[in-house]
Design a protein around this motif. Structure first.
Motif, PDB file in Angstrom:
ATOM      1  N   TYR A 191     -38.106   2.901  -3.826  1.00 31.43           N
ATOM      2  CA  TYR A 191     -36.714   2.967  -4.224  1.00 31.43           C
ATOM      3  C   TYR A 191     -36.539   4.016  -5.321  1.00 31.43           C
ATOM      4  N   GLN A 192     -35.368   4.655  -5.326  1.00 34.73           N
ATOM      5  CA  GLN A 192     -35.035   5.620  -6.361  1.00 34.73           C
ATOM      6  C   GLN A 192     -33.595   5.385  -6.810  1.00 34.73           C
ATOM      7  N   CYS A 193     -33.356   5.419  -8.116  1.00 28.31           N
ATOM      8  CA  CYS A 193     -31.994   5.283  -8.623  1.00 28.31           C
ATOM      9  C   CYS A 193     -31.345   6.670  -8.668  1.00 28.31           C
ATOM     10  N   PRO A 194     -30.214   6.859  -7.990  1.00 26.34           N
ATOM     11  CA  PRO A 194     -29.580   8.173  -7.977  1.00 26.34           C
ATOM     12  C   PRO A 194     -28.979   8.570  -9.322  1.00 26.34           C
ATOM     13  N   MET A 195     -28.777   7.608 -10.204  1.00 29.64           N
ATOM     14  CA  MET A 195     -28.195   7.892 -11.511  1.00 29.64           C
ATOM     15  C   MET A 195     -29.262   8.131 -12.571  1.00 29.64           C
ATOM     16  N   CYS A 196     -30.277   7.254 -12.598  1.00 32.39           N
ATOM     17  CA  CYS A 196     -31.277   7.287 -13.676  1.00 32.39           C
ATOM     18  C   CYS A 196     -32.592   7.932 -13.280  1.00 32.39           C
ATOM     19  N   VAL A 202     -34.918   6.463 -11.900  1.00 32.00           N
ATOM     20  CA  VAL A 202     -35.968   5.454 -11.959  1.00 32.00           C
ATOM     21  C   VAL A 202     -36.535   5.264 -10.557  1.00 32.00           C
ATOM     22  N   ARG A 203     -37.840   5.074 -10.456  1.00 29.83           N
ATOM     23  CA  ARG A 203     -38.494   4.836  -9.178  1.00 29.83           C
ATOM     24  C   ARG A 203     -39.246   3.514  -9.233  1.00 29.83           C
ATOM     25  N   SER A 204     -39.312   2.841  -8.084  1.00 32.46           N
ATOM     26  CA  SER A 204     -40.008   1.559  -8.050  1.00 32.46           C
ATOM     27  C   SER A 204     -40.497   1.280  -6.640  1.00 32.46           C
ATOM     28  N   PRO A 205     -41.704   0.723  -6.492  1.00 25.47           N
ATOM     29  CA  PRO A 205     -42.202   0.387  -5.156  1.00 25.47           C
ATOM     30  C   PRO A 205     -41.303  -0.650  -4.482  1.00 25.47           C
ATOM     31  N   VAL A 206     -41.080  -0.488  -3.208  1.00 26.98           N
ATOM     32  CA  VAL A 206     -40.229  -1.428  -2.477  1.00 26.98           C
ATOM     33  C   VAL A 206     -40.781  -2.848  -2.563  1.00 26.98           C
ATOM     34  N   GLU A 207     -42.102  -2.982  -2.511  1.00 28.44           N
ATOM     35  CA  GLU A 207     -42.721  -4.303  -2.472  1.00 28.44           C
ATOM     36  C   GLU A 207     -42.479  -5.115  -3.729  1.00 28.44           C
TER      37      GLU A 207
END
Length: 369
Positions: free
Chosen positions: A4-9, A11-16
């Motif tokens: 996942y990626q935040c289009p504003m910040c 920030v990235r995070s694994p989907v799991e």
């Protein structure tokens, strides 16, 4: 899986392991996924569901059709010499939301949550309930207290628990989000989770396939939370970047004049919602969203294609629904909004495709005034 990626910040995070929204700004996620070209000449030999476009989907096609209900591949029917309807109300649960729901259910099946929750004004909740039933997942759907009894019956028939929430659509969303972070809960949000958008983008891939590798000059799309429009924008960008189309169709976004925050912002030249909250009720309940979380993305997508926003009155929605029924197409009033907009001068003589995205049996015929 991708991330996942935040289009504003950014920030990235694994989907799991990710929370249901960006932990910094609490906005919706995008997906770090790059589609591969879909080979059109191989499509006639493929499965007759949205999984036929597997190169464009962020989940590998399942080994079996355990979650699929044969969604997609809805027909195109001419309404005029230039305007064609795509009959997405012929989906398994009678709305286009099945395109995104199958992706969320397949994702949840792989993540193995204790239970799945969703919030909806009806159609998305029905789709999530049906596909969770298909996948053997425990499901609860939060809906506004005024939701159509026919939609409530359909959700319950699929075995989901229905939580009636006093208030409007936003109240139902807040109720779901209050438990979305609990351990073992997967929030199947058709707004915050980008896998849903990668399901709805198959709407455009089907048009591209059925029109022989091209798209019309315009796509007319009803917009509340914008899940169909944003999916369409994803597909258009992918097809164009891969050289599979030479020009991008204009995205013409339709809102009910009674609840038109995005149209107001677009005409004001704003990048986000700027109007006071709209509270007037509309027959087009599926797009009556006063503060869509992806407003910035919707406005950007429409402008990027040289598109615009069209608004329709309640009388125009009623007339469009009855006109479609007289042509043999019985759809709910939200779906009729696009046909109402197609008669405006904004469309001109451009070729266009519009979705009839929910069956009339779900809510009935709008009363005449």
């Amino acid at each position: 899986m991708t991330e996942y990626q935040c289009p504003m910040c950014e920030v990235r995070s694994p989907v799991e392991t990710a929370a249901w929204c960006c932990p910094r700004c609490h906005g919706p996620w995008d997906l770090g996924f790059r589609a591969s070209p879909v080979p059109r000449d191989s499509l006639p030999r493929r499965v007759n569901s949205l999984w036929r476009y597997e190169e464009a989907l962020p989940l590998p096609a399942p080994a079996s059709a355990a979650v699929s209900l044969g969604e997609g591949r809805t027909p195109l029917v001419p309404l005029t010499d230039t305007v064609t309807a795509k009959l997405d109300f012929l989906m398994p649960t009678l709305s286009f939301k099945d395109r995104g729901a199958v992706m969320l259910a397949e994702l949840a099946r792989r993540l193995k949550p204790r239970r799945v929750i969703a919030d909806s004004s009806g159609n998305a909740g029905t789709s999530i309930a049906a596909y969770c039933a298909r996948a053997g997942l425990d499901c609860t759907v939060y809906v506004p207290a005024g939701t159509s009894p026919k939609k409530l019956e359909q959700i319950g028939a699929h075995g989901a628990r229905v939580e009636l929430v006093p208030g409007d659509r936003e109240a139902a969303a807040q109720a779901a989000r209050s438990v979305a972070g609990d351990e073992g809960v997967f929030y199947a949000s058709h707004v915050f989770n980008p896998y849903f958008l990668h399901g709805t983008k198959t709407y455009v891939y089907e048009i591209w396939e059925d029109l022989g590798g091209r798209l019309p000059e315009a796509l007319v799309l009803p917009v509340g939370n914008g899940t169909l429009l944003l999916g369409a924008a994803l597909a258009i960008d992918e097809l164009h970047a891969q050289g599979l189309i030479t020009r991008k169709p204009a995205l013409l976004a339709v809102q009910a004049a009674a609840v038109a925050p995005l149209a107001f912002a677009f005409r004001a030249g704003a990048d986000d919602i700027v109007a006071p909250s709209f509270t007037t009720r509309t027959l087009a309940e599926g797009i009556a969203i006063p503060n869509p979380p992806r407003a910035r993305q919707i406005l950007t997508a429409v402008r990027a294609t040289g598109g615009s926003f069209l608004t329709v009155t309640e009388d125009q929605i009623r007339a469009a629904q009855r006109d479609l029924a007289a042509r043999g197409l019985y759809v709910e009033s939200t779906g009729a909004a696009s046909w109402a907009a197609a008669g405006t001068r904004d469309l001109g003589d451009r070729t266009a495709v519009l979705p009839l995205c929910g069956a009339g049996l779900k809510s009935g015929l709008a009363a005449a005034t």
